[in-house]
Write an enzyme that holds these catalytic residues in place. Structure first.
Site, PDB file in Angstrom:
ATOM      1  N   SER A 136      40.157  23.124  51.899  1.00  0.00           N
ATOM      2  CA  SER A 136      40.755  22.087  50.853  1.00  0.00           C
ATOM      3  C   SER A 136      41.568  21.393  50.689  1.00  0.00           C
ATOM      4  O   SER A 136      42.165  21.941  50.543  1.00  0.00           O
ATOM      5  CB  SER A 136      39.183  21.522  50.802  1.00  0.00           C
ATOM      6  OG  SER A 136      39.216  20.128  49.488  1.00  0.00           O
ATOM      7  N   TYR A 149      34.237  24.814  43.505  1.00  0.00           N
ATOM      8  CA  TYR A 149      34.975  24.935  44.289  1.00  0.00           C
ATOM      9  C   TYR A 149      36.011  24.337  44.778  1.00  0.00           C
ATOM     10  O   TYR A 149      37.076  25.565  45.465  1.00  0.00           O
ATOM     11  CB  TYR A 149      34.154  23.146  45.602  1.00  0.00           C
ATOM     12  CG  TYR A 149      34.580  23.045  46.204  1.00  0.00           C
ATOM     13  CD1 TYR A 149      33.890  23.978  47.558  1.00  0.00           C
ATOM     14  CD2 TYR A 149      35.398  22.359  46.462  1.00  0.00           C
ATOM     15  CE1 TYR A 149      34.523  23.721  48.901  1.00  0.00           C
ATOM     16  CE2 TYR A 149      35.772  22.072  48.277  1.00  0.00           C
ATOM     17  CZ  TYR A 149      35.441  22.627  49.062  1.00  0.00           C
ATOM     18  OH  TYR A 149      35.757  22.285  50.115  1.00  0.00           O
TER      19      TYR A 149
END
Length: 233
Positions: A136, A149
């Site tokens: 990501s 995250y």
């Protein structure tokens, strides 16, 4: 890599990026297995694209070993892993819940390692193979609420670099795809709202990047590919 009849495993393939990647790979002639934890949802997704469903939790070592062996047994070979399974947990530092933090790391980090480890053992024996880790843009820049995250994606980037250094000598390509925001059920599953927009990325956009990276001739490979929306709302 020639995708025709290639044997590929896509983890987290029941929906979103994983499912669209399986769909596109199969349209190119590949044999694809997808995994997920919810058997009913997994089987419905597999039937919709013509993939092989394998119920597995990537954070469980026994599940991972069985999954990779099933791919090899069912397809007669194994050529590429799309390491896509993962989810989000978002909270500020002072609100961090240790159990949720640890569970996320078990899937996003340890799970990615386990599937890559078992895949790499087979790829090394064949002197060829491909691993694509789905990270990501959160793996290159942190943000408020992203402690767990972002840390998991930073960790995945570090592991990708280590595996690349170890596996190139065995003709194994280790690549990483870094999507920015994509319209999927990721945010809903994390308890967050996501504003819809025609300008935001779709799962197919990331699937296209993954398939394009795999299709490059095996003499070369893309180390990292970051995908941003051109002009999101």
């Amino acid at each position: 890599m020639n995708l025709n009849n290639a044997a590929i495993l896509v983890t987290g393939g029941s929906s979103g990026i994983g499912l669209e990647t399986a769909r596109l790979l199969i349209s190119q002639g590949a044999k694809v297995a997808i995994c997920g934890r919810n058997l009913e949802r997994l089987e419905q997704a597999a039937a919709s694209v013509g993939a092989l469903p394998i119920r597995a939790d990537v954070s469980v070592e026994a599940d991972v070993k069985r999954m990779v062996q099933t791919v090899i047994a069912e397809f007669g070979d194994y050529n590429a892993l799309v390491n896509n399974a993962g989810y989000g947990y978002f909270a500020t530092l002072i609100e961090q819940d240790l159990d949720q933090f640890n569970r996320l790391f078990l899937t996003n980090v340890a799970g990615a390692m386990l599937v890559a480890r078992e895949s790499a053992r087979y790829f090394i024996s064949r002197r060829r193979g491909n691993i694509i880790n789905i990270s990501s843009t959160a793996g290159s820049k942190g943000f408020a609420g992203g402690t767990a995250y972002a840390a998991s994606k930073f960790a995945l980037t570090g592991m990708t670099e280590c595996w690349r250094a170890e596996l190139r000598q065995h003709n194994i390509r280790v690549m990483q795809i870094n999507p920015s925001e994509v319209l999927t059920d990721f945010f809903q599953a994390a308890g967050l709202e996501q504003k819809a927009s025609e300008r935001k990325l779709r799962p197919h956009d990331i699937a296209h990047a993954i398939v394009s990276a795999l299709q490059m001739d095996d003499r070369g490979f893309i180390t990292d590919l970051t995908v941003w929306a051109t002009n999101p709302d």
